[in-house]
Design an enzyme around this catalytic site. Sequence first.
Site, PDB file in Angstrom:
ATOM      1  N   ASP A  81       0.809  -1.219   0.000  1.00 48.26           N
ATOM      2  CA  ASP A  81       0.000   0.000   0.000  1.00 48.26           C
ATOM      3  C   ASP A  81       0.843   1.270   0.000  1.00 48.26           C
ATOM      4  O   ASP A  81       2.070   1.212   0.166  1.00 48.26           O
ATOM      5  CB  ASP A  81      -0.960  -0.005   1.204  1.00 48.26           C
ATOM      6  CG  ASP A  81      -0.272  -0.424   2.506  1.00 48.26           C
ATOM      7  OD1 ASP A  81       0.967  -0.447   2.550  1.00 48.26           O
ATOM      8  OD2 ASP A  81      -0.987  -0.732   3.477  1.00 48.26           O
ATOM      9  N   ASN A 128      -7.394  -2.852  14.261  1.00 48.55           N
ATOM     10  CA  ASN A 128      -8.765  -3.251  13.921  1.00 48.55           C
ATOM     11  C   ASN A 128      -8.791  -4.461  12.983  1.00 48.55           C
ATOM     12  O   ASN A 128      -9.835  -4.808  12.439  1.00 48.55           O
ATOM     13  CB  ASN A 128      -9.538  -2.074  13.310  1.00 48.55           C
ATOM     14  CG  ASN A 128      -8.920  -1.577  11.998  1.00 48.55           C
ATOM     15  OD1 ASN A 128      -7.975  -2.185  11.491  1.00 48.55           O
ATOM     16  ND2 ASN A 128      -9.450  -0.499  11.461  1.00 48.55           N
ATOM     17  N   HIS A 149      -6.997  -4.768  10.118  1.00 46.50           N
ATOM     18  CA  HIS A 149      -6.751  -4.540   8.685  1.00 46.50           C
ATOM     19  C   HIS A 149      -5.435  -5.163   8.235  1.00 46.50           C
ATOM     20  O   HIS A 149      -4.492  -5.293   9.007  1.00 46.50           O
ATOM     21  CB  HIS A 149      -6.864  -3.053   8.305  1.00 46.50           C
ATOM     22  CG  HIS A 149      -5.770  -2.151   8.780  1.00 46.50           C
ATOM     23  ND1 HIS A 149      -6.013  -0.957   9.419  1.00 46.50           N
ATOM     24  CD2 HIS A 149      -4.430  -2.242   8.688  1.00 46.50           C
ATOM     25  CE1 HIS A 149      -4.866  -0.362   9.694  1.00 46.50           C
ATOM     26  NE2 HIS A 149      -3.890  -1.122   9.265  1.00 46.50           N
ATOM     27  N   GLU A 159      -9.582  -2.324   5.109  1.00 44.07           N
ATOM     28  CA  GLU A 159     -10.207  -1.982   6.390  1.00 44.07           C
ATOM     29  C   GLU A 159     -11.450  -2.842   6.645  1.00 44.07           C
ATOM     30  O   GLU A 159     -12.072  -3.341   5.699  1.00 44.07           O
ATOM     31  CB  GLU A 159     -10.617  -0.504   6.362  1.00 44.07           C
ATOM     32  CG  GLU A 159      -9.442   0.476   6.316  1.00 44.07           C
ATOM     33  CD  GLU A 159      -8.867   0.789   7.694  1.00 44.07           C
ATOM     34  OE1 GLU A 159      -8.772  -0.136   8.532  1.00 44.07           O
ATOM     35  OE2 GLU A 159      -8.509   1.960   7.927  1.00 44.07           O
TER      36      GLU A 159
END
Length: 256
Positions: A68, A136, A138, A143
């Site tokens: 990313d 979380n 990801h 996400e």
Amino acid sequence: MAITIRIFKNADDAGIYVASIAEMVIRQQQHPVLGLATGSTPIPFYKALVNLYDCGLDLSHVTTVNLDEYVGLSGDHPQSYRYFMQEQLFSKTNLHQQNTHVPNGVAEDLDQECHRYDQILQKHTIDFQILGIGLNGHIGFNEPSDTLLAKTHVVHLKEATVKSNARFFESIDQVPNQAITMGVQAILQAKKIVLMAFGEEKASIIEQVILGDVSTNIPASILQLHQDIHFVLDIASASKLLANEKAKKTLGLKVR
Ligand code: GLP
């Protein structure tokens, strides 16, 4: 082959272990492709890989594809992921610059950039994918959501992710709220995957990822479906697994 879990005393030992898996892949393949990650977690791995290079491991035939990049940060911005990779690995080894791929966060046409990146991924199936994990759940910047996207795409970062990544920036306002991320297809198509997680703060998400149901609301849980997935942890990130007697037994966890 299924899920393998290795729990190390510390992140440096874990990094050396993962680098030795990478070395095996690099030496076995004629044109090895490494899928790379950023964040603080993979730093011990990059250190160990640079060490192996210093001891004679050749990387000149290796292609790398990163997960990313932030939208709006160019490769020479110190918080960009391209910059991070240059600092941690690319500039310290004999990897050829033209064989290192990171999405271009300042591309004029972001959809076109995603398409270009997918073409690179199509040409270079990943032999060995390194992953960290967000608090979380990801992976890359995929996400939690009702759906996960297969292809490279632009993502609006969750507030929690922006907050968590603010530690790398001078202030939270400087954290981009968009990124380009590889989708889950290229990740799952990797032949071998290692997800690393270190520290107490990751203990709860690691427990959910490994013991919970597969859910798009915890993107890393889809790794349960992969045929060659390794979770490389330290004692702190594995603490909830280790406290669970049933899980310890079924997963065969041992720390001596
Ligand atoms: C970012 C990256 C992820 C990484 C995560 C965790 O959000 N896009 O690939 O896994 O940070 O970062 P850290 O390793 O610093 O906890």
